[in-house]
Scaffold this motif. Structure first.
Motif, mmCIF file in Angstrom:
data_model
loop_
_atom_site.group_PDB
_atom_site.id
_atom_site.type_symbol
_atom_site.label_atom_id
_atom_site.label_comp_id
_atom_site.label_asym_id
_atom_site.label_seq_id
_atom_site.Cartn_x
_atom_site.Cartn_y
_atom_site.Cartn_z
ATOM 1 N N ARG A 57 1.570 7.043 -9.870
ATOM 2 C CA ARG A 57 0.291 6.427 -10.274
ATOM 3 C C ARG A 57 0.177 6.275 -11.788
ATOM 4 O O ARG A 57 -0.557 5.428 -12.275
ATOM 5 N N TYR A 111 -2.140 -1.292 -10.014
ATOM 6 C CA TYR A 111 -2.237 -1.879 -8.672
ATOM 7 C C TYR A 111 -3.470 -2.758 -8.557
ATOM 8 O O TYR A 111 -4.565 -2.369 -8.951
ATOM 9 N N ARG A 126 0.838 -1.218 0.000
ATOM 10 C CA ARG A 126 0.000 0.000 0.000
ATOM 11 C C ARG A 126 0.864 1.256 0.000
ATOM 12 O O ARG A 126 0.467 2.278 -0.554
ATOM 13 N N LEU A 168 1.995 2.965 -12.710
ATOM 14 C CA LEU A 168 1.708 1.856 -11.804
ATOM 15 C C LEU A 168 0.335 1.223 -12.085
ATOM 16 O O LEU A 168 -0.636 1.925 -12.321
ATOM 17 N N PRO A 204 3.737 11.318 -5.889
ATOM 18 C CA PRO A 204 2.776 10.208 -5.924
ATOM 19 C C PRO A 204 1.951 10.186 -7.213
ATOM 20 O O PRO A 204 1.615 9.124 -7.722
ATOM 21 N N HIS A 205 1.658 11.378 -7.727
ATOM 22 C CA HIS A 205 0.832 11.426 -8.940
ATOM 23 C C HIS A 205 1.582 10.805 -10.122
ATOM 24 O O HIS A 205 0.981 10.111 -10.948
ATOM 25 N N ASP A 257 1.146 6.593 3.449
ATOM 26 C CA ASP A 257 2.402 7.339 3.470
ATOM 27 C C ASP A 257 3.384 6.678 4.418
ATOM 28 O O ASP A 257 3.002 6.319 5.532
ATOM 29 N N ALA A 265 2.044 1.630 -3.500
ATOM 30 C CA ALA A 265 0.942 2.031 -4.391
ATOM 31 C C ALA A 265 0.449 3.447 -4.077
ATOM 32 O O ALA A 265 -0.566 3.871 -4.614
ATOM 33 N N THR A 266 1.138 4.151 -3.192
ATOM 34 C CA THR A 266 0.829 5.541 -2.802
ATOM 35 C C THR A 266 -0.504 5.699 -2.078
ATOM 36 O O THR A 266 -1.068 6.792 -2.033
ATOM 37 N N ILE A 267 -0.997 4.622 -1.484
ATOM 38 C CA ILE A 267 -2.234 4.746 -0.694
ATOM 39 C C ILE A 267 -1.876 5.130 0.731
ATOM 40 O O ILE A 267 -2.583 5.896 1.378
ATOM 41 N N PRO A 323 -5.399 -4.805 -5.525
ATOM 42 C CA PRO A 323 -5.385 -5.121 -4.089
ATOM 43 C C PRO A 323 -5.742 -6.576 -3.819
ATOM 44 O O PRO A 323 -6.206 -7.290 -4.709
ATOM 45 N N ILE A 362 7.696 7.929 -4.231
ATOM 46 C CA ILE A 362 6.309 7.759 -3.764
ATOM 47 C C ILE A 362 5.888 8.859 -2.797
ATOM 48 O O ILE A 362 4.710 9.139 -2.643
ATOM 49 N N VAL A 363 6.862 9.501 -2.147
ATOM 50 C CA VAL A 363 6.520 10.555 -1.185
ATOM 51 C C VAL A 363 6.334 11.896 -1.884
ATOM 52 O O VAL A 363 5.374 12.620 -1.630
#
Lengths: 554, 312
Positions: B75, B80, B47, B78, B71-72, B54, B50-52, B82, B67-68
């Motif tokens: 995405r 993803y 997660r 990527l 994030p855009h 932090d 996947a940038t969900i 789940p 990713i920090v």
């Protein structure tokens, strides 16, 4: 609806083209979610059943209203029958607005969370703003469908007579405005709550409160404005007065609607964003503007009161209107406060987004907020006011009798203890937000902190001092009116409308002298303690923060 | 080039370190299996990638984007999937895919072509007009995978893609993974079915109690763990004498009699030691050797050896 929406437009491009592009962009932003949701919902049995039951209920209620009015007449007046039918339809539509639409909103995001489809969505390029906007437009479309379904009955009312096209347009416009607010509010709650039950319950509680406190007021203000009183020729002779009436009846409610919408929208979007997303929104300027306008509205009314003679007019000739404005004032105060709260938080976050790791970011964020305290002061203040509210238990001594005989006293006390401090907190936040220089900020923040603590005390001092029986002063002091007039207006209007007697609502102090002394001691002690604590804390943390920044730069 | 680069990634939930300072990397075009007991921190790590979620500290770079801080951008590259997800009621398979194509800003022509291509790849063509809510679990998994492929992402992050599937669907999913690898996708997947991971993964990471206990190519991990090669040598008779002969050889770390059928397990000192010297000595001692086999430790053995079944 993307956050980075400030694309530079060519200078040569016409305004209408830009407007068209913006409208198209808004549609594009909503389109994926809108199409998907409409496909799903309109195919479902749920929709068929809801719509069928709703139409059946409308038809039954409508015909009962029409026939009962018809049968109650000695001589047939079709206009009255048509009006009765139309009114009952409006009530039915309001049930849709207050009961059905919030349920859709409450389910919108929470269902995605429950099914974990929100995770799938948030890892695509769709932004949280697009998700919220798409959900909103979808539910607004449902509202259109429900209203349209009731339209044939409205046509029957119109054919019977008693209502005009403008009546119909106006009622539907008001319903749509109410729907806009409630849908966005319910989506906001849906994004912030952990499960379906709490989403639905919170939505109905908040929508109930808002419908009593705020939306009803604005709705009423619009209705009142439409019935023409504010454009009355007698009123127009008094330009200042008519401006004030117009300002309060039309401008403020309209702005209030936009602000409430923006507020809920921002909250919903920010809730869906992860920390690494930029949490700032494009509504900052809007908030500042509305906060300014609300502040101005108080200024205008205060000046009006300070003019003396207009006070008399204000109190006694605009009862119905004052009632709505009283509601509105409370909404304005609360939304203004929260707007400032959001701006402050956003600015703080955005200022520290350049720190790469969460650890550093968190440390610097907390160091920052412990500057001549934003949050400590706010928390402290809230606590103090909770204590103050607890003190209201002392009302058996000096308050309950006043609250019964003089309803205004109760509301004034409430305002002194809650609404006025909220404004000071907003003011305080603005100081800490806008001023870059550390020294100046510390001084002004300290002053504002004092105001937060001492403000209510100042009111409490000034308020009883002016409560004599003299013809003008008994209404209140100018300073208290600056903040309290809307609420007092409400009290005055309310008491005359429903109790048929005139209260001398400011003829006695709200608090007994014993309670007042207790408050005074509590407030002054708190102010001194807070200031000393703040200065010490600020010195320590600022030193650490400066050292940290210095270390970073090296 | 590494397509996923995880550096000191940590996630702390109110003092509880769900993921504790893990670092690893996944090469471009590779399949990386992420394994660990339940509650080890796999899904939390996924997660974060996947940038969900932090990270509390540390960071990761996916497809060249942080990713920090970006994030855009992450995405965009990527896809993803789940471990659990619901589906939208009342829409068909094609409409479901159309919804996600719309999100990625494709126009109607591109949407049509992309959906057809993806449905062909995932073998969903026959189901295009079926309601999503009526699909079987296996088909829903396929649909979700199809969804992740719509925007042609460089990186696929799949959380338990084969969970709950019947054997046939699982085998089909495995073929699909291989096909996607051939298309140049970098795949990061978690799974409990280790035999399958071993079959398709180039490298693995094993996580336990939030900490990465091993990562790298499967062969490297095996070598790390065992440090040696093990052989079983079957003799016709006289296995006790065989043992004494083997024990005397310097290249042998240890030798054990397995059971009564004349088999001995021989652990060499390191990988470079050949079994030849052992065989020569046995033949010289006139012992009849009928079978020599190298023991292959599989991913399950490695997993059991490394983990203790504790959760974070």
């Amino acid at each position: 609806m993307q956050d980075n929406e400030t694309a530079v437009q060519p200078v040569t491009q016409g305004a209408h083209r830009r407007l068209f592009r913006r409208a198209r962009q808004l549609y594009e932003d909503a389109a994926p979610m809108l199409i998907k949701e409409l496909r799903g919902y309109f195919r479902s049995k749920k929709f068929l059943i809801t719509l069928s039951l709703m139409l059946l209920a409308y038809a039954v209620i409508f015909f009962i209203a029409v026939f009962s009015t018809f049968l109650s007449q000695d001589t047939v007046d079709l206009a009255r029958v048509g009006t009765a039918g139309f009114e009952v339809l409006t009530v039915c539509n309001m049930v849709v607005v207050f009961v059905i639409l919030p349920a859709f909103g409450a389910m919108s995001i929470i269902r995605e969370k429950k099914e974990q489809t929100i995770d799938v969505l948030l890892t695509t390029v769709i932004s949280p703003a697009q998700i919220v906007w798409g959900k909103f437009v979808t539910i607004l479309t449902y509202a259109f469908v429900f209203f349209a379904a009731s339209f044939p009955l409205v046509v029957i009312s119109y054919m019977l007579g008693g209502i005009t096209i403008s009546n119909i347009i106006f009622e539907y416009a008001c319903l749509m405005i109410m729907a806009v607010m409630l849908i966005m509010m319910s989506i906001c709650i849906s994004s912030a709550t952990p499960n379906i039950v709490s989403a639905i319950a919170s939505t109905y509680i908040v929508s109930g409160l808002l419908s009593i406190l705020g939306f009803g007021a604005v709705f009423g203000a619009f209705r009142f404005a439409r019935h023409g009183s504010m454009f009355d020729t007698d009123v127009l002779k008094e330009i200042t007065r008519s401006f004030i009436v117009f300002f309060n009846a039309a401008v403020i409610p309209f702005l209030a609607y936009i602000l409430i919408f923006a507020f809920f929208f921002t909250m919903a979007v920010n809730t869906l964003k992860s920390f690494s997303d930029n949490k700032t929104t494009s509504f900052k300027k809007l908030y500042v503007f509305f906060a300014f306008v609300f502040g101005l509205s108080y200024m205008v009314n205060a000046i009006n009161e300070l003019a003396g003679v207009s006070a008399y007019w204000w109190w006694y000739t605009r009862d119905t209107f004052n009632l709505y404005f009283g509601y509105l004032a409370a909404v304005a105060a609360i939304t203004t406060f929260f707007s400032f709260f959001i701006i402050t938080k956003e600015v703080l976050l955005s200022q520290h987004m350049h720190f790469r790791t969460e650890e550093i970011r968190k440390a610097s964020f907390f160091r920052y907020i412990f500057q001549p305290g934003i949050l400590p002061n706010v928390y402290f203040c809230i606590m103090m006011h909770l204590v103050m509210i607890a003190f209201l238990v002392v009302l058996p001594i000096s308050g309950i009798i006043l609250a019964i005989d003089h309803l205004s006293a109760f509301f004034v006390t409430l305002t002194v203890t809650i609404i006025a401090p909220l404004f000071f907190i907003a003011l305080y936040m603005m100081f800490t937000l806008l001023l870059k220089g550390l020294i100046l900020r510390r001084i002004l923040a300290g002053v504002a902190a004092l105001l937060i603590i001492l403000g209510p005390l100042v009111f409490a001092v000034i308020f009883p001092a002016f409560t004599t029986d003299s013809d003008y002063r008994r209404h209140a002091s100018p300073l208290t009116l600056y903040f309290l007039s809307p609420v007092c207006n409400y009290i005055a209007a309310y008491s005359r409308m429903y109790h048929d007697y005139d209260i001398e609502y400011f003829s006695k102090p709200v608090m007994g002298i014993d309670v007042f002394i207790l408050f005074a001691i509590a407030y002054i002690s708190a102010a001194v303690i807070l200031l000393i604590w703040n200065i010490k804390k600020a010195e320590k943390l600022n030193y650490e923060y400066d050292e940290y920044i210095r270390g970073q730069l090296q | 080039m590494n397509m996923i680069e995880v550096k000191n990634l940590t996630k702390d939930f109110n003092g509880f370190a769900a993921v504790d300072n893990i670092s690893f990397s996944v090469e471009e075009g590779g399949i990386f299996g992420f394994i660990g007991p339940n509650g080890a921190g796999k899904t939390t790590t996924i997660r974060m990638l996947a940038t969900i979620l932090d990270p509390t500290s540390g960071t990761a770079v996916v497809g060249g984007n942080c990713i920090v801080n970006e994030p855009h951008e992450v995405r965009k590259v990527l896809g993803y999937m789940p471990d659990y997800y619901g589906v939208y009621d009342g829409i068909t398979v094609r409409e479901y895919l159309d919804f996600f194509c719309h999100i990625y800003g494709m126009n109607s022509k591109t949407r049509l072509k992309t959906i057809n291509d993806v449905m062909e790849l995932t073998d969903l063509g026959k189901l295009e007009d079926k309601l999503v809510s009526t699909l079987s679990k296996g088909m829903k998994q396929r649909l979700c995978l199809a969804k992740t492929l719509l925007h042609d992402p460089k990186v696929l992050i799949l959380d338990e893609p084969a969970a709950g599937l019947d054997p046939r669907a699982r085998i089909e999913m495995r073929y699909l993974m291989k096909e996607l690898k051939e298309l140049g996708k970098t795949i990061f997947l978690s799974s409990h079915i280790l035999t399958e991971l071993e079959d398709i993964c180039d490298s693995v990471g094993i996580i336990e109690k939030g900490r990465l206990v091993a990562s790298g190519r499967i062969s490297e991990i095996k070598a790390q763990l065992c440090g040696t090669v093990i052989y079983t040598i079957k003799t016709i008779e006289d296995s006790a004498r065989a043992k004494s002969v083997i024990d005397a050889i310097q290249a042998v770390a240890s030798c054990e009699l397995q059971d009564d059928d004349g088999t001995v397990n021989v652990r060499m000192k390191d990988e470079t030691c050949s079994i030849n010297c052992v065989l020569k000595e046995l033949i010289a001692a006139d012992i009849n050797v009928v079978e020599v086999k190298q023991v292959q430790s599989n991913l399950e053995d490695i997993f059991m050896q490394i983990t203790k079944g504790e959760v974070a």
